[in-house]
Scaffold this active site. Structure first.
Site, short mmCIF file in Angstrom:
data_model
loop_
_atom_site.label_atom_id
_atom_site.label_comp_id
_atom_site.label_asym_id
_atom_site.label_seq_id
_atom_site.Cartn_x
_atom_site.Cartn_y
_atom_site.Cartn_z
N ARG A 1 -27.19 -0.13 40.94
CA ARG A 1 -26.64 -1.18 40.08
C ARG A 1 -25.33 -0.71 39.45
O ARG A 1 -25.20 0.46 39.06
CB ARG A 1 -27.65 -1.49 38.97
N HIS B 1 -35.83 -9.80 30.96
CA HIS B 1 -34.74 -9.28 30.13
C HIS B 1 -33.39 -9.65 30.73
O HIS B 1 -33.30 -10.01 31.90
CB HIS B 1 -34.85 -7.75 30.01
N ASP C 1 -29.66 -7.41 30.89
CA ASP C 1 -29.42 -5.97 30.83
C ASP C 1 -28.74 -5.56 29.52
O ASP C 1 -27.73 -6.14 29.10
CB ASP C 1 -28.58 -5.54 32.04
N HIS D 1 -33.80 -11.72 34.01
CA HIS D 1 -34.46 -11.38 35.27
C HIS D 1 -35.66 -10.51 35.01
O HIS D 1 -35.82 -9.94 33.92
CB HIS D 1 -33.47 -10.69 36.23
FE LIG Z 1 -32.37 -5.35 34.54
#
Ligand SMILES: [Fe+2]
Length: 316
Positions: A284, A116, A118, A267
């Protein structure tokens, strides 16, 4: 203490990804360091930094240097007091709920399903993701990225032209098999209501480079095609874009930071460490993005859901 000679760039594969050394992300970047990082991101798309050991505030300040931030997650609050930090904890010795076990089993059989970029269910997915490793497992736990610019460029010219004119729908939990009628993951994802239409190929405004902009976790179908046509074309694209030549894999060490261009890469999270009983803790931060623009001028549109974050002054 700033490094005298400035960041050193060491490419990690034939196409994309680079290690950056001789730079500290813990203190504010100098203008020349920032320029090097910005240009390296455009050229290499994924930047790896060893031994940075950032805290939440340092990571947030680093990301903010690249543009306004987007919320940490569309609906989860995982880091109290830190609206821009999303904490991902896997492994460890915490018992998994039956629903979590179901989700782990559901992910495993299909290698492609976890790929995917993000939050592409939003009309304006983040432009950059900044991820740091606070704790890592003794083995396993690598993240892999795919280069969607090179993958696009290495398709045949007729296929590129075909994809250039298409639009795809993105939503949460595409292909997910719910855990009964009480599935929490499905319920919360549905209530967030993010559904967007994006061009299948996006043009990066800073240099006109094109990148594939579909991924198996979020892309439900290509709008202009029949369902079986869409399935087969997407399978072709996914198999092509995730081949090893277009991938880099990062073996995390505690203190590492990785910054990637979320518009030009996909990723996949690791699935080989949760049985070890060791905790993997990642944090993140997102830099806000803008709606994608396709080669024909088509701009992403929201089918439902509010913009994730439209930056006040563009980061793209
Ligand atoms: Fe991700």
């Amino acid at each position: 203490m700033p490094y005298e000679k400035g960041p050193v760039i060491t490419p990690v594969s034939g196409f994309f990804g680079a290690y950056l050394s001789a730079v500290s992300l813990k203190t504010p970047l100098t203008q020349s360091e920032f320029t090097v990082l910005r240009q390296a991101l455009v050229r290499y798309r994924v930047l790896f930094f060893r031994g940075q050991f950032l805290g939440h505030d340092e990571q947030t300040a680093l990301a903010r240097r690249f543009g306004p931030l987007a919320p940490a997650h569309p609906w989860q609050v995982t880091t109290p007091g830190q609206p821009f930090v999303h904490t991902l904890v896997t492994g460890g010795d915490r018992p998994m709920t039956p629903e979590q076990q179901h989700r782990t089993r559901w992910r495993s059989p299909d290698y492609l399903s976890g790929w995917h970029a993000d939050v592409t269910a939003a009309v304006d997915p983040p432009s950059l993701s900044v991820l740091r490793a606070a704790s890592v497992t003794s083995r396993g736990g690598d993240t892999t990225w795919a280069d969607l610019v090179t993958a696009y460029e290495q398709l045949s010219e007729p296929l590129r032209r075909f994809l250039d004119g298409l639009t795809a729908e993105h939503r949460y939990l595409v292909g997910y098999v719910p855990y009964g009628v009480t599935d929490n993951a499905l319920r919360t994802a549905m209530s967030a209501g993010f559904v967007a239409h994006h061009p299948v190929v996006r043009v990066l405004p800073e240099n006109g480079v094109r990148a594939l902009f579909v991924n198996p976790a979020f892309t439900s179908h290509i709008i202009e095609l029949s369902p079986p046509e869409s399935r087969r074309i997407l399978d072709l694209v996914y198999t092509h874009m995730t081949q090893p030549a277009f991938c880099v894999r990062h073996q995390w060490q505690r203190g590492d930071v990785v910054i990637w261009d979320n518009r030009a890469t996909a990723h996949i999270a690791p699935e080989d460490h949760e049985h070890l009983g060791e905790e993997r803790r990642m944090h993140r931060v997102f830099v806000a993005g803008s709606p994608a623009i396709g080669p024909t001028g088509r701009i992403s549109s929201a089918v439902s859901g509010v913009p994730y974050q439209v930056p006040a002054h563009g980061t793209e």
